[in-house]
Design a protein around this motif. Structure first.
Motif, PDB file in Angstrom:
ATOM      1  N   GLY A  86       0.796  -1.213   0.000  1.00  0.00           N
ATOM      2  CA  GLY A  86       0.000   0.000   0.000  1.00  0.00           C
ATOM      3  C   GLY A  86       0.829   1.264   0.000  1.00  0.00           C
ATOM      4  O   GLY A  86       0.299   2.354   0.047  1.00  0.00           O
ATOM      5  N   LEU A  87       2.150   1.148  -0.093  1.00  0.00           N
ATOM      6  CA  LEU A  87       3.011   2.320  -0.108  1.00  0.00           C
ATOM      7  C   LEU A  87       4.224   2.014  -0.978  1.00  0.00           C
ATOM      8  O   LEU A  87       4.879   0.996  -0.809  1.00  0.00           O
ATOM      9  CB  LEU A  87       3.467   2.679   1.308  1.00  0.00           C
ATOM     10  CG  LEU A  87       4.444   3.844   1.433  1.00  0.00           C
ATOM     11  CD1 LEU A  87       3.784   5.146   1.012  1.00  0.00           C
ATOM     12  CD2 LEU A  87       4.962   3.960   2.861  1.00  0.00           C
ATOM     13  N   VAL A  88       4.491   2.902  -1.921  1.00  0.00           N
ATOM     14  CA  VAL A  88       5.659   2.776  -2.788  1.00  0.00           C
ATOM     15  C   VAL A  88       6.627   3.891  -2.432  1.00  0.00           C
ATOM     16  O   VAL A  88       6.226   5.047  -2.295  1.00  0.00           O
ATOM     17  CB  VAL A  88       5.266   2.873  -4.276  1.00  0.00           C
ATOM     18  CG1 VAL A  88       6.510   2.808  -5.160  1.00  0.00           C
ATOM     19  CG2 VAL A  88       4.292   1.771  -4.646  1.00  0.00           C
ATOM     20  N   VAL A  89       7.902   3.554  -2.276  1.00  0.00           N
ATOM     21  CA  VAL A  89       8.928   4.534  -1.948  1.00  0.00           C
ATOM     22  C   VAL A  89       9.749   4.819  -3.196  1.00  0.00           C
ATOM     23  O   VAL A  89      10.279   3.902  -3.825  1.00  0.00           O
ATOM     24  CB  VAL A  89       9.854   4.028  -0.828  1.00  0.00           C
ATOM     25  CG1 VAL A  89      10.822   5.129  -0.412  1.00  0.00           C
ATOM     26  CG2 VAL A  89       9.042   3.545   0.364  1.00  0.00           C
ATOM     27  N   SER A  90       9.834   6.072  -3.565  1.00  0.00           N
ATOM     28  CA  SER A  90      10.642   6.487  -4.707  1.00  0.00           C
ATOM     29  C   SER A  90      11.914   7.153  -4.193  1.00  0.00           C
ATOM     30  O   SER A  90      11.866   8.129  -3.449  1.00  0.00           O
ATOM     31  CB  SER A  90       9.860   7.475  -5.582  1.00  0.00           C
ATOM     32  OG  SER A  90      10.684   8.039  -6.570  1.00  0.00           O
ATOM     33  N   VAL A  91      13.059   6.605  -4.584  1.00  0.00           N
ATOM     34  CA  VAL A  91      14.353   7.184  -4.219  1.00  0.00           C
ATOM     35  C   VAL A  91      14.982   7.735  -5.494  1.00  0.00           C
ATOM     36  O   VAL A  91      15.096   7.022  -6.495  1.00  0.00           O
ATOM     37  CB  VAL A  91      15.274   6.128  -3.577  1.00  0.00           C
ATOM     38  CG1 VAL A  91      16.638   6.741  -3.244  1.00  0.00           C
ATOM     39  CG2 VAL A  91      14.627   5.547  -2.317  1.00  0.00           C
ATOM     40  N   ALA A 135       9.305  15.322  -4.658  1.00  0.00           N
ATOM     41  CA  ALA A 135       9.886  14.657  -3.492  1.00  0.00           C
ATOM     42  C   ALA A 135       9.239  15.132  -2.197  1.00  0.00           C
ATOM     43  O   ALA A 135       8.985  16.320  -2.008  1.00  0.00           O
ATOM     44  CB  ALA A 135      11.385  14.903  -3.443  1.00  0.00           C
ATOM     45  N   ASP A 136       8.964  14.191  -1.290  1.00  0.00           N
ATOM     46  CA  ASP A 136       8.454  14.523   0.042  1.00  0.00           C
ATOM     47  C   ASP A 136       9.588  14.873   0.995  1.00  0.00           C
ATOM     48  O   ASP A 136       9.403  15.618   1.950  1.00  0.00           O
ATOM     49  CB  ASP A 136       7.664  13.342   0.610  1.00  0.00           C
ATOM     50  CG  ASP A 136       6.454  12.992  -0.240  1.00  0.00           C
ATOM     51  OD1 ASP A 136       5.505  13.786  -0.251  1.00  0.00           O
ATOM     52  OD2 ASP A 136       6.475  11.936  -0.901  1.00  0.00           O
ATOM     53  N   TYR A 165       2.393   6.906  -1.689  1.00  0.00           N
ATOM     54  CA  TYR A 165       3.705   7.136  -2.276  1.00  0.00           C
ATOM     55  C   TYR A 165       4.517   8.044  -1.359  1.00  0.00           C
ATOM     56  O   TYR A 165       3.990   8.965  -0.760  1.00  0.00           O
ATOM     57  CB  TYR A 165       3.585   7.798  -3.662  1.00  0.00           C
ATOM     58  CG  TYR A 165       2.491   7.197  -4.503  1.00  0.00           C
ATOM     59  CD1 TYR A 165       2.709   6.043  -5.250  1.00  0.00           C
ATOM     60  CD2 TYR A 165       1.223   7.762  -4.538  1.00  0.00           C
ATOM     61  CE1 TYR A 165       1.700   5.477  -6.000  1.00  0.00           C
ATOM     62  CE2 TYR A 165       0.207   7.207  -5.283  1.00  0.00           C
ATOM     63  CZ  TYR A 165       0.437   6.057  -6.010  1.00  0.00           C
ATOM     64  OH  TYR A 165      -0.565   5.506  -6.741  1.00  0.00           O
ATOM     65  N   PHE A 166       5.820   7.763  -1.294  1.00  0.00           N
ATOM     66  CA  PHE A 166       6.713   8.631  -0.531  1.00  0.00           C
ATOM     67  C   PHE A 166       7.987   8.806  -1.335  1.00  0.00           C
ATOM     68  O   PHE A 166       8.661   7.824  -1.674  1.00  0.00           O
ATOM     69  CB  PHE A 166       7.034   8.019   0.838  1.00  0.00           C
ATOM     70  CG  PHE A 166       7.807   8.945   1.743  1.00  0.00           C
ATOM     71  CD1 PHE A 166       7.160   9.977   2.400  1.00  0.00           C
ATOM     72  CD2 PHE A 166       9.174   8.789   1.913  1.00  0.00           C
ATOM     73  CE1 PHE A 166       7.865  10.842   3.228  1.00  0.00           C
ATOM     74  CE2 PHE A 166       9.889   9.642   2.741  1.00  0.00           C
ATOM     75  CZ  PHE A 166       9.226  10.679   3.401  1.00  0.00           C
TER      76      PHE A 166
END
Length: 299
Positions: free
Chosen positions: A163-168, A181-182, A244-245
Motif C-alpha cells: 500500500g506504499l511505494v517509496v521512490s528514491v 519529493a516529500d 507514495y513517498f
C-alpha cells in the motif's frame, strides 16, 4: 475471505504533461482505462467493477470539470466501501510544456485563442489545489514518453500488498530539487569523487566511487540516521493511507555522491520489505561518455 477493494486511480494534471501516456502505460499492464470521463459518471464506474483496476483520465477542459468537483469526487470515493482511490497529478515546468505545444503546433485547450504560455499559466492557477491534494505528483519535465511509462508502471504496479511505494531519486542541485519529493537531503557535504581523475568519468553506481564516498567520516553516521528516520516514518505514512513517498538525494552534478547514497538507501529499504523505485535523474539525461567528456562539471 475479504474481497480486495477496487483500485481506482484518477490521473489529472497540466495539459501536455503526459496524461495519455500514463494511461497507456497502465492499460499495457492490464488496467481498464477511460480518458476524459465527465466527473458525474465516475461514481457509476466504481459501482460496476469489471474485475480489473481502473484508471481514469480527468482533463481540466473536460465536460463538467471543476477543481472542487474532482476533489469532492475523490473524497466520496474514499468514503465508499470496497474502493481504494488515489489521485495522480502530472506536472512539468512551464518552459517544457510551452515547448511541447510549439513542437506539435497544437492550441492549448484552456486558451485556444491565445498563446500556449497563457494557457499554461491559467491552467496552473486552476489546478493548484489538486496538486496539493494529490497522492502522487510526477514531474515529467525531463522524462521521455518511455521513461514516463516506466515510472508510472513502477509506482502503480499491482499486487505488492504494502500500500506504499517509496521512490528514491538522485539529482543535481544545478537543475533544482525534484518537485515531487516529500523529503530532500543535501549530500554535498561529503567529499567529492569528481576531484579524483580516475573516478571522475564514473558514477556512483561504480564500486570504487561508492567506496570513496563511504570512506568520508561523516558518511556512515549520516546514512545510518537517514535510514533510521525513513524507516521510522514509512509505517506511519502507510497507516495514514499515503500511497507514495518520494526521497530526493542531491549533490552538485548528480552523478557521484547522490547516486551512491541513493543506491545504498534503496537497497536498505528493499531489505526491510518496502517496494522501492530508484531513479538517477541526471544519468538519464545523457550518455556516460558525454558526461565524462564534460570535465569542467562538478559531481
Amino acid at each position: 475471505m475479504t474481497e480486495a477493494p477496487l483500485e481506482i486511480v484518477l490521473v489529472t494534471g497540466l495539459s501536455g504533461a503526459g496524461r495519455s501516456t500514463a494511461l497507456g502505460a497502465l492499460e499495457d499492464r492490464g488496467w481498464e482505462t477511460v480518458d476524459n470521463l465527465p466527473l458525474a459518471l465516475i461514481p457509476r464506474l466504481a459501482e460496476a467493477p469489471s474485475g480489473r483496476p481502473l484508471a481514469l483520465g480527468v482533463a481540466a477542459h473536460g465536460r463538467g470539470f471543476s477543481t472542487e468537483g474532482l476533489i469532492e469526487t475523490v473524497e466520496a470515493l474514499r468514503r465508499a466501501p470496497g474502493v481504494a482511490p488515489s489521485l495522480v497529478f502530472l506536472d512539468a515546468a512551464d518552459e517544457a510544456l510551452i515547448a511541447r505545444y510549439a513542437e506539435t503546433r497544437r492550441r492549448h485547450p484552456i486558451a485556444p485563442a491565445e498563446d500556449a504560455a497563457t494557457g499554461v499559466a491559467r491552467e496552473r492557477d486552476l489546478l493548484g489545489a489538486l496538486r496539493d491534494r494529490a497522492d502522487l505528483v510526477i514531474d515529467t519535465t525531463a522524462l521521455t514518453p518511455h521513461q514516463l511509462k516506466a515510472e508510472v508502471q513502477a509506482r502503480l504496479s499491482r499486487g505488492d500488498g504494502l500500500g506504499l511505494v517509496v521512490s528514491v531519486q538522485s539529482f543535481s542541485y544545478k537543475r533544482g530539487a525534484p518537485r515531487e519529493a516529500d523529503m530532500v537531503m543535501d549530500v554535498r557535504f561529503l567529499r567529492n569523487p569528481h576531484w579524483e581523475p580516475e573516478l571522475r568519468p564514473r558514477d556512483g553506481r561504480d564500486a570504487e566511487v561508492a567506496a570513496y564516498v563511504a570512506r568520508d567520516p561523516l558518511c556512515a553516521p549520516f546514512f545510518d540516521r537517514l535510514a533510521e528516520l525513513v524507516l521510522m516514518l514509512l509505517p506511519a505514512y502507510k497507516r495514514e493511507g499515503k500511497a507514495y513517498f518520494g526521497i530526493g538525494l542531491g549533490c552538485t552534478g548528480g552523478r557521484h555522491r547522490s547516486v551512491a547514497l541513493a543506491e545504498r538507501l534503496a537497497k536498505r529499504l528493499v531489505s526491510e520489505g518496502w517496494r522501492v523505485t530508484l531513479r538517477h535523474r541526471e544519468l538519464e539525461r545523457r550518455p556516460p561518455d558525454d558526461a565524462a567528456a564534460e570535465s569542467g562539471a562538478q559531481a
